[in-house]
Enzyme design. Structure first.
Site, short mmCIF file in Angstrom:
data_model
loop_
_atom_site.label_atom_id
_atom_site.label_comp_id
_atom_site.label_asym_id
_atom_site.label_seq_id
_atom_site.Cartn_x
_atom_site.Cartn_y
_atom_site.Cartn_z
CB SER A 123 -20.04 -12.35 -50.34
OG SER A 123 -21.04 -12.84 -51.21
CE1 TYR A 148 -23.84 -12.50 -46.39
CE2 TYR A 148 -23.93 -12.17 -48.76
CZ TYR A 148 -23.45 -12.87 -47.66
OH TYR A 148 -22.58 -13.92 -47.85
CE LYS A 172 -20.29 -11.74 -46.04
NZ LYS A 172 -19.29 -12.46 -45.24
CG ASP A 200 -21.22 -13.01 -30.40
OD1 ASP A 200 -20.94 -12.45 -31.48
OD2 ASP A 200 -22.34 -12.91 -29.86
N1 LIG Z 1 -22.36 -20.21 -48.74
C1 LIG Z 1 -22.20 -19.28 -49.67
O1 LIG Z 1 -22.72 -19.40 -50.78
C2 LIG Z 1 -21.38 -18.05 -49.39
C3 LIG Z 1 -21.14 -17.17 -50.45
C4 LIG Z 1 -20.40 -16.03 -50.22
C5 LIG Z 1 -19.91 -15.77 -48.96
N2 LIG Z 1 -20.17 -16.62 -47.94
C6 LIG Z 1 -19.65 -16.28 -46.63
O2 LIG Z 1 -18.89 -17.35 -46.11
C7 LIG Z 1 -18.95 -17.33 -44.69
C8 LIG Z 1 -19.37 -18.70 -44.17
O3 LIG Z 1 -20.64 -18.98 -44.73
P1 LIG Z 1 -21.34 -20.42 -44.70
O4 LIG Z 1 -22.04 -20.55 -45.99
O5 LIG Z 1 -20.39 -21.46 -44.23
O6 LIG Z 1 -22.45 -20.11 -43.58
P2 LIG Z 1 -23.12 -21.03 -42.46
O7 LIG Z 1 -24.37 -20.31 -42.08
O8 LIG Z 1 -23.20 -22.43 -42.91
O9 LIG Z 1 -22.05 -20.93 -41.26
C9 LIG Z 1 -21.82 -19.72 -40.60
C10 LIG Z 1 -21.27 -20.01 -39.22
O10 LIG Z 1 -21.05 -18.73 -38.57
C11 LIG Z 1 -21.50 -18.81 -37.23
N3 LIG Z 1 -21.82 -17.46 -36.72
C12 LIG Z 1 -22.88 -16.68 -37.02
N4 LIG Z 1 -22.84 -15.54 -36.29
C13 LIG Z 1 -21.70 -15.61 -35.54
C14 LIG Z 1 -21.10 -14.76 -34.58
N5 LIG Z 1 -21.67 -13.58 -34.23
N6 LIG Z 1 -19.95 -15.14 -34.00
C15 LIG Z 1 -19.38 -16.33 -34.32
N7 LIG Z 1 -19.90 -17.19 -35.20
C16 LIG Z 1 -21.06 -16.83 -35.80
C17 LIG Z 1 -22.72 -19.72 -37.30
O11 LIG Z 1 -23.02 -20.27 -36.03
C18 LIG Z 1 -22.25 -20.77 -38.32
O12 LIG Z 1 -21.59 -21.84 -37.69
C19 LIG Z 1 -19.92 -16.21 -44.32
O13 LIG Z 1 -19.20 -15.03 -44.03
C20 LIG Z 1 -20.72 -16.03 -45.59
O14 LIG Z 1 -21.28 -14.73 -45.71
C21 LIG Z 1 -20.90 -17.76 -48.13
#
Ligand SMILES: NC(=O)c1ccc[n+]([C@@H]2O[C@H](COP(=O)([O-])OP(=O)(O)OC[C@H]3O[C@@H](n4cnc5c(N)ncnc54)[C@H](O)[C@@H]3O)[C@@H](O)[C@H]2O)c1
Length: 269
Positions: A146, A159, A163, A61
């Site tokens: 992001s 958010y 970021k 975590d």
């Molecule tokens: N998907 C998008 O469009 C997008 C765009 C910009 C940035 N991001 C960033 O990319 C990263 C991954 O995003 P994603 O789309 O794969 O999200 P997702 O929700 O599919 O996966 C996120 C993962 O993080 C884990 N998580 C959440 N809180 C946690 C904690 N306290 N400790 C450990 N693990 C934790 C969750 O269990 C999950 O497995 C994030 O930081 C997100 O903000 C995503």
């Protein structure tokens, strides 16, 4: 066999699904040993199992400093080194349903919860990552920020704020490590609209799904969602020694969104 990360040990947070899982897969494919970490033990174990003997799952975590100490201690004990850290775990704040996240109505506890994961988690990761990399004097820290860290988002204030802070902290970490005479690099990646489970609450699975998806990427010049593998490819570059001169930089991965703006005229007027 691909060998861009041969001999390297990597730790990826939030790697049970989405972008983190894709990064873990790409790193293993290039010869790294990867610690897949997450809160979701079931999915995290499944990703590590799929990757075979080049991966191992550990519960982490990112909000909890004692867990960072345990995990980095275990990695140094087992592998003797940490070469790459990807601070990927992140939340939007909408995981438990729709709550107000605008600047006027967001509750302080919701604002803080997003910052605890997205910002405190990255701070702790960088802190313990630097400590774990210091004995070798080299490494690569990759922070997943992001597009929302570069522009304001009225409906997702925490958010966007978290970021933006990750973007700035990445530069502080880069300069700090350079100042310390360490070859530990730190860079940020700024994705937008990558199709992962993060989007599911917003897309739904009904007949309107396709229309919602089209609406979400309407302003994206490439007119499509990005794929997790496309983020992983950029993380792979930053993790590898090919990017040895890159530190404190930010890479946008957004289908061209930040190249212009929603009000860019189609013709010169
Ligand atoms: N998907 C998008 O469009 C997008 C765009 C910009 C940035 N991001 C960033 O990319 C990263 C991954 O995003 P994603 O789309 O794969 O999200 P997702 O929700 O599919 O996966 C996120 C993962 O993080 C884990 N998580 C959440 N809180 C946690 C904690 N306290 N400790 C450990 N693990 C934790 C969750 O269990 C999950 O497995 C994030 O930081 C997100 O903000 C995503």
């Amino acid at each position: 066999m691909a060998t861009k990360l041969k001999g390297k040990t990597a730790l990826v947070t939030g790697a049970a699904q989405g972008i983190g899982a894709a990064i873990a897969r790409a790193f293993v494919a290039e010869g790294a040993f990867v610690y897949v970490t997450d809160l979701n033990d079931e999915l995290g174990h499944a990703v590590a199992a799929e990757l075979g003997d080049r991966a191992r799952y550990l519960h982490l975590d990112v909000r909890d400093e004692s867990q960072w100490q345990r995990v980095t201690g275990q990695i140094l004990g087992e592998r003797g080194r940490l070469d790459v850290l990807v601070n990927n775990a992140g939340i939007t704040g909408f995981e438990q349903g729709v709550v107000a996240q605008d600047p006027e109505h967001a509750r302080l506890e919701d604002w803080q919860a997003v910052h605890r994961t997205n910002l405190d988690g990255v701070f702790l990761g960088c802190k313990h990552g630097i400590r774990a990399m210091r004995p070798a004097g080299a490494g690569s820290i990759i922070n997943i920020s992001s597009r929302s860290g570069l522009v304001g988002i009225p409906g997702a204030a925490a958010y966007a704020s978290s970021k933006a802070a990750v973007r700035n902290h990445s530069k502080t970490v880069a300069l700090y490590c350079a100042e310390q005479g360490l070859a530990i690099r730190c860079n940020s990646i700024h994705p937008a609209a990558i199709l992962t489970p993060m989007w599911e609450p917003m897309l739904g699975d009904g007949p309107d799904r396709a229309a919602r998806m089209a609406a979400l990427v309407r302003d994206t010049p490439l007119r499509r969602f990005g794929r997790s593998e496309e983020v992983a490819a950029v993380a792979l570059l930053l993790a590898s020694d090919e990017a040895a001169y890159m530190t404190g930089s930010e890479l946008n991965l957004d289908g061209g969104l930040l190249a212009g703006s929603a009000v860019t005229p189609a013709v010169i007027e």
